[in-house]
Design a protein around this motif. Sequence first.
Motif, short mmCIF file in Angstrom:
data_model
loop_
_atom_site.label_atom_id
_atom_site.label_comp_id
_atom_site.label_asym_id
_atom_site.label_seq_id
_atom_site.Cartn_x
_atom_site.Cartn_y
_atom_site.Cartn_z
N PHE A 5 0.89 -1.04 0.12
CA PHE A 5 -0.11 -0.02 -0.02
C PHE A 5 0.90 1.26 0.11
CE2 PHE A 5 -2.03 3.52 2.35
CZ PHE A 5 -3.20 3.45 1.47
N THR A 9 1.23 4.10 -2.97
CA THR A 9 0.83 5.56 -2.50
C THR A 9 2.09 6.35 -2.90
OG1 THR A 9 -0.09 4.84 -0.72
CG2 THR A 9 0.62 7.27 -0.67
N LEU A 12 2.24 6.71 -6.94
CA LEU A 12 1.02 7.78 -7.28
C LEU A 12 1.53 9.06 -6.90
CD1 LEU A 12 -2.28 5.71 -6.15
CD2 LEU A 12 -1.52 6.47 -8.42
N SER A 13 1.96 9.28 -5.71
CA SER A 13 2.58 10.68 -5.43
C SER A 13 3.70 11.21 -6.58
CB SER A 13 3.19 10.60 -4.03
OG SER A 13 2.36 10.43 -3.08
N LEU A 15 3.97 10.10 -9.57
CA LEU A 15 3.21 10.39 -10.98
C LEU A 15 2.47 11.63 -10.84
CD1 LEU A 15 1.84 7.13 -11.80
CD2 LEU A 15 3.10 8.36 -13.21
N THR A 16 1.96 12.14 -9.51
CA THR A 16 1.18 13.37 -9.58
C THR A 16 2.30 14.65 -9.73
OG1 THR A 16 -0.24 12.37 -7.83
CG2 THR A 16 -0.08 14.97 -7.81
N SER A 19 3.54 14.70 -13.50
CA SER A 19 2.57 14.93 -14.46
C SER A 19 2.47 16.44 -14.64
CB SER A 19 1.26 14.18 -14.11
OG SER A 19 0.73 15.10 -12.85
N CYS A 20 2.69 17.41 -13.74
CA CYS A 20 2.76 18.64 -13.91
C CYS A 20 4.03 19.30 -14.65
CB CYS A 20 2.48 19.32 -12.73
SG CYS A 20 0.86 18.83 -11.91
N LYS B 6 -7.10 3.60 4.40
CA LYS B 6 -6.85 3.48 2.75
C LYS B 6 -7.55 4.11 1.96
CE LYS B 6 -4.79 -0.96 4.02
NZ LYS B 6 -4.76 -2.36 4.17
N LEU B 9 -7.01 7.84 1.77
CA LEU B 9 -5.65 8.31 1.19
C LEU B 9 -5.80 7.93 -0.49
CD1 LEU B 9 -3.04 6.94 3.80
CD2 LEU B 9 -3.58 9.22 3.06
N SER B 10 -6.32 6.92 -0.94
CA SER B 10 -6.52 6.65 -2.32
C SER B 10 -7.12 7.96 -2.90
CB SER B 10 -7.03 5.14 -2.53
OG SER B 10 -6.21 4.20 -1.95
N LEU B 13 -5.07 11.05 -3.32
CA LEU B 13 -4.30 10.95 -4.29
C LEU B 13 -4.88 11.05 -5.60
CD1 LEU B 13 -1.85 8.25 -2.99
CD2 LEU B 13 -1.37 10.16 -3.29
N SER B 16 -5.78 14.60 -6.14
CA SER B 16 -4.58 15.30 -6.43
C SER B 16 -3.87 15.26 -7.77
CB SER B 16 -3.35 15.06 -5.43
OG SER B 16 -3.63 15.17 -4.21
N ILE B 17 -4.00 14.26 -8.50
CA ILE B 17 -3.69 13.92 -9.63
C ILE B 17 -4.63 14.86 -10.70
CG2 ILE B 17 -3.60 12.22 -11.67
CD1 ILE B 17 -2.65 10.17 -9.25
N SER B 20 -4.28 18.76 -9.74
CA SER B 20 -2.76 19.43 -9.69
C SER B 20 -2.50 20.18 -10.90
CB SER B 20 -1.80 18.47 -9.29
OG SER B 20 -1.66 17.53 -10.13
N CYS B 21 -2.74 19.81 -12.05
CA CYS B 21 -2.49 20.39 -13.13
C CYS B 21 -3.57 21.41 -13.97
CB CYS B 21 -1.82 19.45 -14.20
SG CYS B 21 -0.52 18.39 -13.83
#
Lengths: 323, 486
Positions: A5, A9, A12-13, A15-16, A19-20, B6, B9-10, B13, B16-17, B20-21
């Motif tokens: 997990f 996480t 994903l962080s 990638l976040t 990605s910008c 969990k 948090l998922s 995230l 945020s994706i 964020s842009c």
Amino acid sequence: MKTKFYLLTLILSLLTILSCEETFDPYGKFEEKYVLNCIVRADTNYQVALVSKSYISENLDPYSNTEDKSVQNILVRLWNGNDNVAILKDTIVERSSDDKYNSPYRIYYAENFQPIPGLPLEIEAVLPDGRVLSSATSVPAPINFLDTSSDTLIPPSKGDYIQVVWNSPQTKPVFILRLGIYYFKYEGGSKKRYIYFVPQNYVEHEGKFVPNYPKPITQSRFSFDMKTIDKAMELISAGESDKSKFEILSCIIEVIALDENLSIYYNTTANANNAFSVKLDEKDYSNIKGGYGIFGAYNRNYYVLRFKHDYIRSFGYIPGLTE
Amino acid sequence: MKSVIKLFLSGLLLLSIFISCDREVYTGFTEPVILSNCKIFVESNPDSASIYVDGKNSGFITSDTIKGLSEGIHYITLKKNLFKDTTITIELSSSDKKSLFIDFYNNPSNFGTIYVNSNPVGATIYLNDKNTGYLTPHNLTSLFVGKYKVKCNLPLHRSDSTIVTVTYGKIQSINFNLDDTSKWVNYNISNSELSSNHLSSLAADMNNVWIGTRDKGIMKLHGNQFDIIQSVNSRLKYNFINSLFIHNNDLYIATSGSLQRFDGSTWMDLTSILPDPYVTSIIFDKNDVMWIGTQKGLVRYDGVNTVVFDRASGMSSDFVMDIAVDNLNNIWVATNSDGINMYDGHKWKIYDMSNMNLGANLGNSIKDIACDKEGYIYAAHIYSIEKGELGGFTRFKDGTWEQLELNGVPANLVECIYIDDQGNKWVGTKGGMTKFRYEPNDGYFFNTSNSKLPANQVVDIIISPDGNLWIATFGGGLAKVKKGNF
């Protein structure tokens, strides 16, 4: 499981954040723009227009460009009213050898187009791709000097200044002035004609008189202080011991009336007299539809003042015209 | 509880994706680029019509292509001088190229009318030199716009013509005042091929009248045809003609710089026999000897030998103004400022104010001199206010000079004296001309007020072999009075 997990996480962080990421272009998307400049003179039938285009400089210095950006094969027309039209011909004019551009000027010109004041004045440039640049104005009315309110002799019979007054039916007019003393100077057995342009005043700086020339005005009158004219008369022969070499002819005031477009252009670029106004850069002003540039018109007239012979002789000069 | 964390948090995230842009960047106002790519090819009959687009002159004339037109409806107007404006509506879509043809002649509005009248009426009307079959007054209708030559002919009248411009829908009126030529015919630079209105001298042979001018050479008039003879198109040396004389069908020409003979095809230059090239007069005496007046003497030329007479030979002056020959073959010479000289073949006799026994100082400057069959000598004295000379007209016979007054014209402003075969004296002056047989008051006079004389300054008069009277004027051209009308 817990490890998976946290690993997910983390991915994903990452990638976040990634990605910008993007590249940043300070110019933005470049769009080619065309520029049409034409100032029509009402005191001549020869008119000129210039058409060029915008460009991106290879480096950050726009003055490094040496390629002429004038545009060819454009149909440029000037109208004065609906019937009087001129199709401008194109030609090239050689540049001086020290010019930074490496190719001649390309200009568009009309040889027989003298606009009539009062009628609308329009310009249109049709580019090869079908773009159209256009603008309109009207020619300033002729400047008519008011003899009854203007001085005719220097020095004047009354007062310690000379005044010239003219009429102008134009709203929000702007006038540019130039006063010149015309004279002959005997040099090497012959006489040559010169013009000395009289400033609005002289500012004494480190023992030297620095001329301060007239700025554009909005009033239909202008005055020159006799002290300034006296100083100008003195400076004509500065450094010459033999004053009789100078034959003084007359004083001619040239007044140029700008049209509304040029008046606005002047007003946008002029320094404001208060701390709250923001001065525009010249390149920010345009009155061309479909592109950039300036289209305007002006009219011009001259007023002659004669010198009293005693006044000329008081400087040691010779009067050149009848009083 | 762990599952909830969990899930939270998922979701966080993922959110945020997505956000964020998300950003907004202001790029300023982008002016839309409007392209005017439409074209239209416009032609017309006749061509060279101005093409107006939406009421504005495009600067192009037919046939041409107008480019830079936007999509949509446009009004194309063709304007051509004299024709009615024609407007066509045309709709253009993206990048269209269309064609338009306008034939002005298909529009019945493009016709006009010429109303032709004359005074007197009844003249035949010609249109572009074609007889219309109509007589004045008449309306010539259904004419296309344009220029037309309209001419009127009436017997015994001078034909007249003019160019008329016909405009659409309009009536152009013209009225000819036809000059009555049954008695007088005047020729000037406006109504004929006469090259100058400022004439100097006349001469006539069996077929031609020769007209000398002050500035444009000579004209030969035969019938109604003028031939212009000038230094640029012939061997004539100077265009300033002082005098013309016909002898044995040859024309002798005295100019400001030459004496020439012309037999109709060949020129001969006689200037070299003269003491001076400025020649004022020519005459032949009864022995066919030629006498020539110059600024520097009188020349006698018999075809072989030349004799020059001047002050040294007994004359009072070198400057000869005119020459005449009397019945006894005496030579009478008018001088510029020293009276009249007469040569009897042996010696000179001089007449001037000192011995003419006239009551007044008429002056010694003699403009013209003439002799009649009755033995009279007539002389024209020049008026000069500077010299105090009154000028006048005098006559001499049997040793006596007398001063004469002229009927209706100023006797002190005489320009020429002509005596015809019947002995009539014709005197041209600066105030008209007069004719008398014996005494000046037995004749009549002409001037611009009482006749068709074209100008009052009459400089020469002749009667041609066909019996017509010819009058040369200074400023008014030439007049012909037909035989039987004078």
